[in-house]
Write a protein that holds these residues in place. Structure first.
Motif, PDB file in Angstrom:
ATOM      1  N   ALA A 238       0.835  -1.203   0.000  1.00 19.21           N
ATOM      2  CA  ALA A 238       0.000   0.000   0.000  1.00 19.21           C
ATOM      3  C   ALA A 238       0.869   1.251   0.000  1.00 19.21           C
ATOM      4  O   ALA A 238       1.957   1.274   0.573  1.00 19.21           O
ATOM      5  CB  ALA A 238      -0.924   0.004   1.209  1.00 19.21           C
ATOM      6  N   ALA A 239       0.383   2.296  -0.646  1.00 22.57           N
ATOM      7  CA  ALA A 239       1.085   3.569  -0.624  1.00 22.57           C
ATOM      8  C   ALA A 239       0.874   4.241   0.729  1.00 22.57           C
ATOM      9  O   ALA A 239      -0.126   4.006   1.402  1.00 22.57           O
ATOM     10  CB  ALA A 239       0.559   4.473  -1.742  1.00 22.57           C
ATOM     11  N   PRO A 240       1.838   5.068   1.166  1.00 17.62           N
ATOM     12  CA  PRO A 240       1.646   5.795   2.428  1.00 17.62           C
ATOM     13  C   PRO A 240       0.388   6.650   2.367  1.00 17.62           C
ATOM     14  O   PRO A 240       0.171   7.382   1.401  1.00 17.62           O
ATOM     15  CB  PRO A 240       2.908   6.658   2.523  1.00 17.62           C
ATOM     16  CG  PRO A 240       3.907   6.025   1.613  1.00 17.62           C
ATOM     17  CD  PRO A 240       3.114   5.383   0.517  1.00 17.62           C
ATOM     18  N   ARG A 241      -0.441   6.523   3.388  1.00 18.30           N
ATOM     19  CA  ARG A 241      -1.684   7.298   3.432  1.00 18.30           C
ATOM     20  C   ARG A 241      -1.724   8.163   4.672  1.00 18.30           C
ATOM     21  O   ARG A 241      -1.391   7.703   5.763  1.00 18.30           O
ATOM     22  CB  ARG A 241      -2.893   6.358   3.415  1.00 18.30           C
ATOM     23  CG  ARG A 241      -3.057   5.611   2.102  1.00 18.30           C
ATOM     24  CD  ARG A 241      -4.340   4.802   2.083  1.00 18.30           C
ATOM     25  NE  ARG A 241      -4.533   4.114   0.806  1.00 18.30           N
ATOM     26  CZ  ARG A 241      -5.567   3.339   0.535  1.00 18.30           C
ATOM     27  NH1 ARG A 241      -6.501   3.133   1.439  1.00 18.30           N
ATOM     28  NH2 ARG A 241      -5.682   2.753  -0.649  1.00 18.30           N
ATOM     29  N   ALA A 242      -2.118   9.396   4.477  1.00 17.09           N
ATOM     30  CA  ALA A 242      -2.197  10.316   5.595  1.00 17.09           C
ATOM     31  C   ALA A 242      -3.191   9.804   6.634  1.00 17.09           C
ATOM     32  O   ALA A 242      -4.220   9.216   6.296  1.00 17.09           O
ATOM     33  CB  ALA A 242      -2.618  11.701   5.102  1.00 17.09           C
ATOM     34  N   VAL A 243      -2.846  10.014   7.899  1.00 10.54           N
ATOM     35  CA  VAL A 243      -3.695   9.597   9.006  1.00 10.54           C
ATOM     36  C   VAL A 243      -4.311  10.845   9.625  1.00 10.54           C
ATOM     37  O   VAL A 243      -3.592  11.786   9.963  1.00 10.54           O
ATOM     38  CB  VAL A 243      -2.876   8.812  10.055  1.00 10.54           C
ATOM     39  CG1 VAL A 243      -3.753   8.444  11.243  1.00 10.54           C
ATOM     40  CG2 VAL A 243      -2.258   7.571   9.418  1.00 10.54           C
ATOM     41  N   PRO A 244      -5.636  10.894   9.745  1.00  9.68           N
ATOM     42  CA  PRO A 244      -6.270  12.085  10.343  1.00  9.68           C
ATOM     43  C   PRO A 244      -5.671  12.402  11.699  1.00  9.68           C
ATOM     44  O   PRO A 244      -5.496  11.531  12.552  1.00  9.68           O
ATOM     45  CB  PRO A 244      -7.744  11.662  10.462  1.00  9.68           C
ATOM     46  CG  PRO A 244      -7.920  10.591   9.425  1.00  9.68           C
ATOM     47  CD  PRO A 244      -6.624   9.859   9.361  1.00  9.68           C
ATOM     48  N   GLY A 245      -5.341  13.680  11.889  1.00 16.49           N
ATOM     49  CA  GLY A 245      -4.798  14.135  13.157  1.00 16.49           C
ATOM     50  C   GLY A 245      -3.324  13.868  13.339  1.00 16.49           C
ATOM     51  O   GLY A 245      -2.768  14.164  14.398  1.00 16.49           O
ATOM     52  N   GLU A 246      -2.662  13.294  12.340  1.00 20.97           N
ATOM     53  CA  GLU A 246      -1.242  12.968  12.453  1.00 20.97           C
ATOM     54  C   GLU A 246      -0.490  13.619  11.302  1.00 20.97           C
ATOM     55  O   GLU A 246      -0.799  13.398  10.135  1.00 20.97           O
ATOM     56  CB  GLU A 246      -1.043  11.449  12.431  1.00 20.97           C
ATOM     57  CG  GLU A 246       0.401  11.027  12.638  1.00 20.97           C
ATOM     58  CD  GLU A 246       0.544   9.517  12.671  1.00 20.97           C
ATOM     59  OE1 GLU A 246       0.362   8.944  13.757  1.00 20.97           O
ATOM     60  OE2 GLU A 246       0.822   8.919  11.614  1.00 20.97           O
ATOM     61  N   GLU A 247       0.492  14.426  11.625  1.00 18.47           N
ATOM     62  CA  GLU A 247       1.285  15.118  10.619  1.00 18.47           C
ATOM     63  C   GLU A 247       2.342  14.160  10.057  1.00 18.47           C
ATOM     64  O   GLU A 247       3.130  13.592  10.807  1.00 18.47           O
ATOM     65  CB  GLU A 247       1.978  16.328  11.243  1.00 18.47           C
ATOM     66  CG  GLU A 247       2.657  17.252  10.248  1.00 18.47           C
ATOM     67  CD  GLU A 247       1.678  18.026   9.381  1.00 18.47           C
ATOM     68  OE1 GLU A 247       2.081  18.520   8.327  1.00 18.47           O
ATOM     69  OE2 GLU A 247       0.489  18.136   9.781  1.00 18.47           O
TER      70      GLU A 247
END
Length: 874
Positions: free
Chosen positions: A507-516
């Motif tokens: 999987a490609a890196p995916r942004a996590v809500p609330g995490e920079e």
């Protein structure tokens, strides 16, 4: 510990091989992979007469369009000079017909109208009409011609698939299709299998002719020799090969697990402490058994510590000597060690002997004896049994006996209990080291580039950010502690993002809500996205081929952030292209990790086939102060059987390897921050840097979680450069109706990426409902010409249901050879375009098959596997 991997090898013909540059060294061992079928057979399947008519029709049609447009002006002038009436109406109809490509009829071509035209214009109209009639004749002749050639090519396909090497390979790859082929060969030639089966047979023929993946008898693999002179590439006569059969050793662990459920086996088996066991003062943590390798723990009480000390202090401890410690076996803190070496020649035979040596016979031990005997017979017989043969199949006998021991389910291989490899025991090919020297120089520049496209670099960046946030740059902690902190949700920067990447390796890196996300990930994304346009080789390029200077790549790599580091050793899969009388160019198919990967397994197979092999030591890649570590246990299956080529062996839980290398236990690994590389470093007990690598042939994403973590966070990926079509994707799909063209990119004498076209499946021309092939082919020819797509290409059709990266790593990533003049190959490709939203990537077939090396009287597609490694600094 270091090893000298390139100590002045000598080539055939005398003198030292020129296998080293200022900054790199090339292994004296290289591989040669030769396609199982010569090219002539595939060429005979092309409908050349049909396509000659298609081409003539295309030329005539293009001339009719041009001439029709050119005639419009003069006809308009004549109409303007003609008064109202029947002549003017006829002229208008004539102009309209010629402009739209229809044959003039009725009054448009009447004598009255033709007499109105100037003589030269009337002659041009007559010529246009004649050629328009010729186009109709060609179009009318196409269906019958195509039907006739299709019958001829079906008969030729029958000849192509009748050879024993192809039939045995098919028996391994698709037993059901192989049975249908045998029925066809045994019956009348004019009763072929169904359409779907013909398409599959044609695809297998193409695979065995133009692809060099070493599957069964479709490819012959061997070791080559460098020469001090002579041609850049020398092949020889017809390949002399034999089949080597091996047990799929993925069954070893389920087999041992089944026997350790029996009391007689448990009490005799040797014990060892799980090498991942680490005592933190209150609990002992370790990697548990099972596919998920859950990190678990037991209380570190005095009794547990005494039990572990007792096992470590005795050379061959068993439960019979200390029955009270059996709960630690059930927990996974102690292991029951099998009596064989997974890398040994006959592990099942050794298990059978060990079972027979016990005072009490283990249940179903006799089945293991039958398995061992059948495997020895299969190895001696080499070739798999054909569907029509009535002789007993040793592999089937072994499988039947195995089913007595193992429960039905995933423990048993889906199809074949044996791996079959076609091996060339003798010299498989010769390359002139001097002629290849410029190619080596350019490959070293490519090696420096590959650090930017390390598929595991996002994991390295995220792991570094997590460590620094949690511990700071001066800390040093246990590698298992870091692993536990990541997966337990410790509050380090980017922890959720890192856990997601580790849990899903494709999987490609995916942004996590609330995490920079770490800043390095954004910087990396921008560098990758802009690289091809920076080199002038993006989809906006106008040139068909872009030349990038090797020196420019080296300078560019030096400007990248510290966390971008080139791999220390790579294995390059290359095809040669003649360049003058004694020169050579190379086309890169893919690049894997080096350090022996891709070569060590073939080294073993050639030895099994009775061929002379140089010492496997020559596959080592000295990295100076960095110790290269590989796992010698067969985690992931039998394709990992190979001689040792690293410095250390990662001692893996429940997978004890051989004793060829000094072991390195997981509990002894520590993690620190390397400021010079802005990455984490893996350290042994003495504080030396360890580089974990996966040197088996199993795909990296099938490895168990802990080993994947070590390789992805601290090592180098097993695939350093996936094929160019993936290498150049931008993470998106072309818009509907868009055909994105990427130019070929050369680095000096190396073609790094072939010309490619990216589009949606719905935008490739396919036959309309009710449209005949005869009508479809001219339309297809026009589309290919309009976009500059060659008539022979490799195609990938990638479904995007689970995302682009998942699709790219699925089986669909493998290229399908398409020659539009081969109607069966074309039909098979068209059938793969069912989902109009799929991504289609077409790549030019480079090198041209006509440039393939000559073996005896026929040319065969050939690939060379060359290992190039950085030389230690200082």
């Amino acid at each position: 510990m270091t090893h000298s991997a390139h100590a002045a090898p000598v080539t055939e013909g005398g003198g030292p091989a020129r296998l080293a540059g200022r900054d790199y060294a090339v292994s004296p061992i290289f591989a040669v992979r030769v396609a199982g079928l010569p090219l002539a057979g595939l060429d005979r399947l092309r409908c050349t007469r049909t396509w000659a008519v298609v081409d003539e029709l295309a030329d005539v049609s293009a001339w009719l369009r041009r001439e029709g447009a050119d005639l419009s002006g003069p006809l308009h002038d004549v109409i303007g000079e003609t008064g109202a009436g029947s002549r003017r109406a006829g002229l208008v109809a004539l102009r309209r017909a010629v402009f739209t490509g229809r044959r003039p009829s009725g009054r448009a071509i009447s004598a009255e109208v033709m007499a109105t035209l100037p003589q030269d214009l009337a002659e041009r109209i007559r010529q246009w009409t004649v050629r328009r009639d010729h186009a109709d004749t060609l179009r009318a002749a196409l269906p019958a011609l195509l039907a006739e050639e299709t019958r001829e090519k079906t008969a030729l396909l029958r000849e192509a698939v009748a050879g024993p090497a192809f039939r045995r390979g098919l028996a391994l790859g698709s037993p059901v299709l192989a049975a249908r082929l045998e029925a066809w060969l045994a019956g009348p030639a004019d009763s072929p299998p169904g359409r779907q089966e013909l398409l599959r047979l044609a695809r297998y023929v193409a695979r065995a002719t133009v692809k060099t993946s070493p599957y069964a008898t479709f490819t012959f693999s061997g070791l080559g020799r460098w020469t001090a002179g002579g041609p850049a590439v020398r092949s020889g006569g017809e390949p002399s090969w034999q089949v080597v059969a091996e047990l799929d050793r993925a069954v070893l662990r389920p087999l041992w697990s089944a026997f350790t459920r029996h009391r007689a086996v448990r009490e005799r088996a040797r014990l060892r402490v799980n090498p991942s066991a680490a005592d933190d003062g209150s609990r002992i943590w370790f990697l548990g058994p099972g596919a998920d390798e859950s990190l678990t723990s037991v209380a570190a009480g005095p009794a547990v510590r005494r039990a572990l000390d007792w096992v470590r202090a005795h050379p061959f401890p068993t439960l019979t000597e200390a029955p009270g410690i059996e709960p630690l076996v059930d927990a996974g803190l102690l292991e029951l060690v099998p009596p064989y070496d997974e890398q040994a020649a006959d592990p099942v035979g050794r298990l059978a002997s060990w079972l027979a040596e016990g005072p009490a016979a283990a249940p179903r031990a006799a089945a293991v004896v039958r398995i061992a005997e059948a495997l020895r017979e299969a190895a001696g017989h080499s070739s798999p049994r054909m569907p029509h043969e009535e002789t007993a199949d040793p592999a089937a006998v072994a499988r039947e006996a195995l089913e007595e021991v193992l429960p039905a389910g995933p423990s048993l291989p889906d199809k074949n209990l044996l791996w079959h490899s076609a091996v060339i025991p003798g010299v498989a090919g010769r390359l002139n080291a001097t002629a290849w020297r410029h190619v080596f120089d350019d490959l070293d520049a490519v090696r420096r580039l590959l650090g930017l496209f390390d598929p595991d670099l996002p994991v390295k960046i995220a792991a570094t950010a997590f460590f620094l946030d949690l511990h700071g740059p001066g800390a040093r902690i246990s590698a298992l502690d870091l692993y536990r902190q990541i997966h337990s949700g410790a509050p380090g920067a980017g922890g959720a993002l890192l856990r997601g990447m580790l849990r899903n390796p494709v999987a490609a890196p995916r942004a996590v809500p609330g995490e920079e996300p770490p800043l390095g990930l954004r910087e990396l994304s921008e560098l990758r996205r802009g690289f091809w346009e920076l080199m002038g080789a993006g989809p906006s390029a106008r040139e068909a081929t872009v030349q990038a200077a090797a020196a420019r790549l080296v300078d560019l790599a030096a400007s990248w952030p510290r966390f971008v580091q080139p791999p220390g050793s790579i294995c390059c899969y290359l095809q040669a292209v003649p360049d003058g009388p004694d020169g050579v160019r190379a086309v890169v198919n893919s690049v894997s990790a080096g350090y022996g990967r891709g070569l060590s397994r073939l080294h073993r197979l050639v030895a099994l086939a009775g061929g002379e092999v140089p010492p496997a030591e020559e596959l080592r890649a000295d990295q100076g102060d960095v110790l290269v570590a590989e796992c010698r246990g067969l985690v992931g299956g039998g394709l990992n059987v190979r001689p040792a080529t690293a410095d250390l062996a990662l001692d893996y839980p429940f997978a004890p390897g051989d004793a060829d290398l000094p072991p390195l236990a997981p509990a002894h690994l520590a993690v620190g921050y390397d400021a010079g590389r802005d990455r984490l470093a893996l350290l042994d007990r003495q504080g030396r840097t360890v580089r974990p690598v996966h040197l088996g042939m199993t795909a990296q994403h099938w490895l168990p979680p802990w080993l994947q973590f070590l390789v992805r966070a601290f090592g180098e990926p097993s695939t350093a450069m996936v094929p160019g079509w993936v290498f150049r994707t931008r993470g998106d799909v072309p818009a509907e109706g868009e055909v994105e063209r990427w130019p070929r990119m050369d680095v000096g004498r190396v073609t790094l990426a072939r010309a490619a076209w990216r589009l949606r499946a719905g935008d490739f021309p396919v036959p309309d409902k009710g449209e005949s092939e005869a009508a479809y082919l001219p339309r297809l020819a026009g589309w290919l010409a309009m976009h500059g797509v060659p008539r022979r290409f490799f195609a990938r059709v990638v479904g995007l249901g689970d995302g682009l990266l998942v699709g790219l790593l699925s089986k669909d990533r493998k290229p399908m050879y398409v020659d539009v003049a081969d109607m069966l190959l074309l039909a098979g490709f068209v059938r793969s375009l069912r989902d109009p939203g799929s991504l289609v990537v077409l790549e030019e077939a480079l090198p041209d098959p006509a440039d393939a090396p000559l073996y005896g009287t026929g040319r065969r597609v050939t690939e060379y596997v060359v290992q190039l490694s950085a030389r230690p600094v200082g």
